[in-house]
Write an enzyme that holds these catalytic residues in place. Structure first.
Site, PDB file in Angstrom:
ATOM      1  N   HIS A   1      16.622  16.451   1.485  1.00 14.54           N
ATOM      2  CA  HIS A   1      16.882  15.236   0.703  1.00 14.54           C
ATOM      3  C   HIS A   1      15.864  14.135   1.041  1.00 14.54           C
ATOM      4  O   HIS A   1      16.159  12.947   0.901  1.00 14.54           O
ATOM      5  CB  HIS A   1      18.297  14.703   0.934  1.00 14.54           C
ATOM      6  CG  HIS A   1      19.379  15.688   0.663  1.00 14.54           C
ATOM      7  ND1 HIS A   1      19.992  15.817  -0.566  1.00 14.54           N
ATOM      8  CD2 HIS A   1      19.964  16.634   1.465  1.00 14.54           C
ATOM      9  CE1 HIS A   1      20.901  16.775  -0.513  1.00 14.54           C
ATOM     10  NE2 HIS A   1      20.899  17.294   0.713  1.00 14.54           N
TER      11      HIS A   1
ATOM     12  N   SER B   1     -10.198   4.370  -4.031  1.00 15.44           N
ATOM     13  CA  SER B   1      -9.901   3.196  -4.844  1.00 15.44           C
ATOM     14  C   SER B   1     -11.183   2.468  -5.211  1.00 15.44           C
ATOM     15  O   SER B   1     -12.118   2.389  -4.410  1.00 15.44           O
ATOM     16  CB  SER B   1      -8.970   2.250  -4.083  1.00 15.44           C
ATOM     17  OG  SER B   1      -8.797   1.037  -4.788  1.00 15.44           O
TER      18      SER B   1
ATOM     19  N   LYS C   1      -9.563   3.185   1.383  1.00 12.88           N
ATOM     20  CA  LYS C   1      -8.434   4.000   0.924  1.00 12.88           C
ATOM     21  C   LYS C   1      -8.926   5.395   0.560  1.00 12.88           C
ATOM     22  O   LYS C   1      -9.906   5.555  -0.167  1.00 12.88           O
ATOM     23  CB  LYS C   1      -7.770   3.345  -0.280  1.00 12.88           C
ATOM     24  CG  LYS C   1      -6.441   3.957  -0.689  1.00 12.88           C
ATOM     25  CD  LYS C   1      -5.766   3.050  -1.725  1.00 12.88           C
ATOM     26  CE  LYS C   1      -4.381   3.557  -2.089  1.00 12.88           C
ATOM     27  NZ  LYS C   1      -4.444   4.742  -2.949  1.00 12.88           N
TER      28      LYS C   1
ATOM     29  N   GLU D   1      -3.353  16.379  -5.769  1.00 10.36           N
ATOM     30  CA  GLU D   1      -3.093  15.743  -7.061  1.00 10.36           C
ATOM     31  C   GLU D   1      -3.651  16.583  -8.204  1.00 10.36           C
ATOM     32  O   GLU D   1      -2.995  16.763  -9.248  1.00 10.36           O
ATOM     33  CB  GLU D   1      -3.702  14.343  -7.080  1.00 10.36           C
ATOM     34  CG  GLU D   1      -2.958  13.347  -6.216  1.00 10.36           C
ATOM     35  CD  GLU D   1      -3.645  12.004  -6.112  1.00 10.36           C
ATOM     36  OE1 GLU D   1      -3.032  11.082  -5.550  1.00 10.36           O
ATOM     37  OE2 GLU D   1      -4.793  11.872  -6.595  1.00 10.36           O
TER      38      GLU D   1
END
Length: 465
Positions: free
Chosen positions: A182, A312, A318, A325
């Site tokens: 969970h 980014s 970043k 992805e």
């Protein structure tokens, strides 16, 4: 002005570019279907060439074609299979649903090549398409193409991914971490157990692929228009499959019910469902990697994926999990391909499915995407991620769920109270348990050792939160 030649068919005359390697039916299809600019995949054209070569060989053996003409047709078809003339197949994917335009495109190109070699006419229909119909050729090509692609590309790619996962699992087998259910902290596990579950997912996909391919190898060739085999000798399908076996080393065989083989696309739909399962497996692995990599400060921060590019255009420093992805997007696209195939497979009316080119394109595209994504995930994510052992160790020591190991000794309610207090005070569960029970730290360290807690039991485990 571009010079043209004029050809005639049952609909009349049509001008064709003089140097075009195709004929009038292909030219009509070019004009009729300016839909997407997508052409039939290379894998399909390869299969189309192989099937036409096998048909020529069968026709020669059964006495339907002179051996010299059949040899010329076979040689031309094998050149098509090898990719020498892909530019000669301009017909759009969104064409006549039986794929007749692609079949005639092949017939015309192969006839032209054979005629040039023989220096005498070769007819696209009477010679190249002898004992065939688009209705049995195109479904057979879908099955041949998908079977070859799964065997040559997808299964090796998934084997490569599985090997990468198992290699990293062995390397990280001594590192324990917090398990999660969970998305919440759960009992500890080892990295090799977590990665081992991924590898088993790949094992299961491979087993399902192998099972689906059994039905993909049963071809409807020889059924011609609707399954009756009109204009084809009784042995034609068997002879074509024998020639395909010799060409590919794959155990193709004629389907025992050619009416079924032409009227339905059940085998392609089944394989597509397995590809969807494969996509879900890759998505699960990719998303686990993304979560484990999240941070590096405010997320889980358990691993660091290889830094492949700046993440980014505005936030310096970043770095994003770009490979997972990309793999997740592939999974979404493959699931979309399966939805299209499901809709198309449901479009069989009476004796023919009329969305064959769409099924071919989506099925072969899904196979290609999955094969590429599996290798990408292995080579640029799994092979190179680094485990942040300090971060993992700190989180594991403070994990209040470790108290679960004390349930048999002190009971659920008392263990829950210890866990709650450890969480509220932000202290290791071992310290709170020592205060509550009065037991020695040595005893508690042994009872709460994450390495001990990760041993034994089945990987599947019992149901529960």
């Amino acid at each position: 002005m571009t010079s043209t030649r004029t050809e005639r068919d049952s609909l009349g005359e049509l001008a064709i570019p003089a140097d075009a390697p195709w004929g009038i039916q292909t030219q009509r299809a070019i004009a009729n279907f300016p839909v997407s600019g997508w052409r039939m995949p290379r894998a399909f054209l390869r299969a189309l060439g192989l099937v036409k070569a096998a048909c020529a060989e069968a026709n020669a053996g059964l006495g339907l074609l002179p051996k010299g003409k059949a040899r010329a047709i076979r040689a031309a078809a094998l050149r098509v299979a090898a990719g020498e003339f892909d530019a000669a197949f301009p017909v759009d994917v969104f064409q006549t649903g039986s794929g007749t335009s692609s079949n005639m495109n092949a017939n015309e190109v192969i006839a032209g090549l054979a005629a040039k070699a023989l220096r005498r006419p070769v007819h696209p229909n009477d010679d190249v398409n002898a004992a065939q119909s688009s209705n049995d050729v195109i479904p057979s090509c879908i099955q041949v193409a998908a079977t070859i692609e799964v065997g040559e590309r997808l299964l090796p790619a998934f084997g490569h991914l599985r090997a990468s996962i198992r290699r990293r699992a062995r390397e990280l087998a001594k590192i324990s971490k917090t398990g999660r259910t969970h998305l919440m902290d759960a009992m500890p596990m080892r990295f090799d157990q977590e990665l081992g579950a991924w590898a088993t997912q790949i094992d299961e996909v491979e087993a399902r692929l192998g099972d689906a391919l059994k039905r993909m190898r049963r071809l409807p060739i020889g059924g011609t228009a609707i399954g009756t085999g009109i204009n084809a000798p009784k042995r034609f399908g068997a002879e074509v499959c024998a020639a395909l076996r010799a060409q590919t080393g794959i155990r193709f065989a004629p389907h025992h019910d050619r009416f079924y083989g032409i009227a339905t696309q059940d085998a392609a739909l089944e394989l597509s469902g397995v590809l969807r399962t494969a996509a879900v497996a890759l998505s699960k692995i990719a998303n686990d990697l993304r979560w484990m990599n999240s941070g590096p400060l405010a997320g889980l921060g358990e691993i660091e994926l290889p830094a492949l590019q700046p993440g980014s255009s505005i936030m310096p420093g970043k770095v994003n999990p770009v490979i997972p992805e990309a793999v997740a997007m592939v999974a979404a696209q493959v699931i979309g391909c399966d939805a299209a195939i499901g809709f198309a497979a449901a479009s069989g009316n009476f004796q023919l499915n009329t969305m064959l080119p769409l099924i071919a394109w989506n099925l072969l595209t899904a196979i290609e995407l999955l094969a590429n994504a599996a290798r990408l995930l292995a080579d640029r994510a799994i092979d190179g991620f680094r485990v942040r052992e300090d971060r993992i160790g700190e989180a594991l020591a403070r994990n209040p769920i470790l108290v679960t190991a004390l349930n048999p000794l002190i009971g659920y309610e008392r263990a829950a109270a210890i866990a709650k207090r450890a969480y509220q005070e932000g202290r290791p569960v071992l310290d709170i348990a020592a205060e509550d029970t009065g037991w020695s730290r040595a005893r508690l360290q042994k009872l709460l050792d994450p390495r001990t807690l990760t041993r034994g039991g089945s990987i599947g485990g019992a149901a529960g939160g």
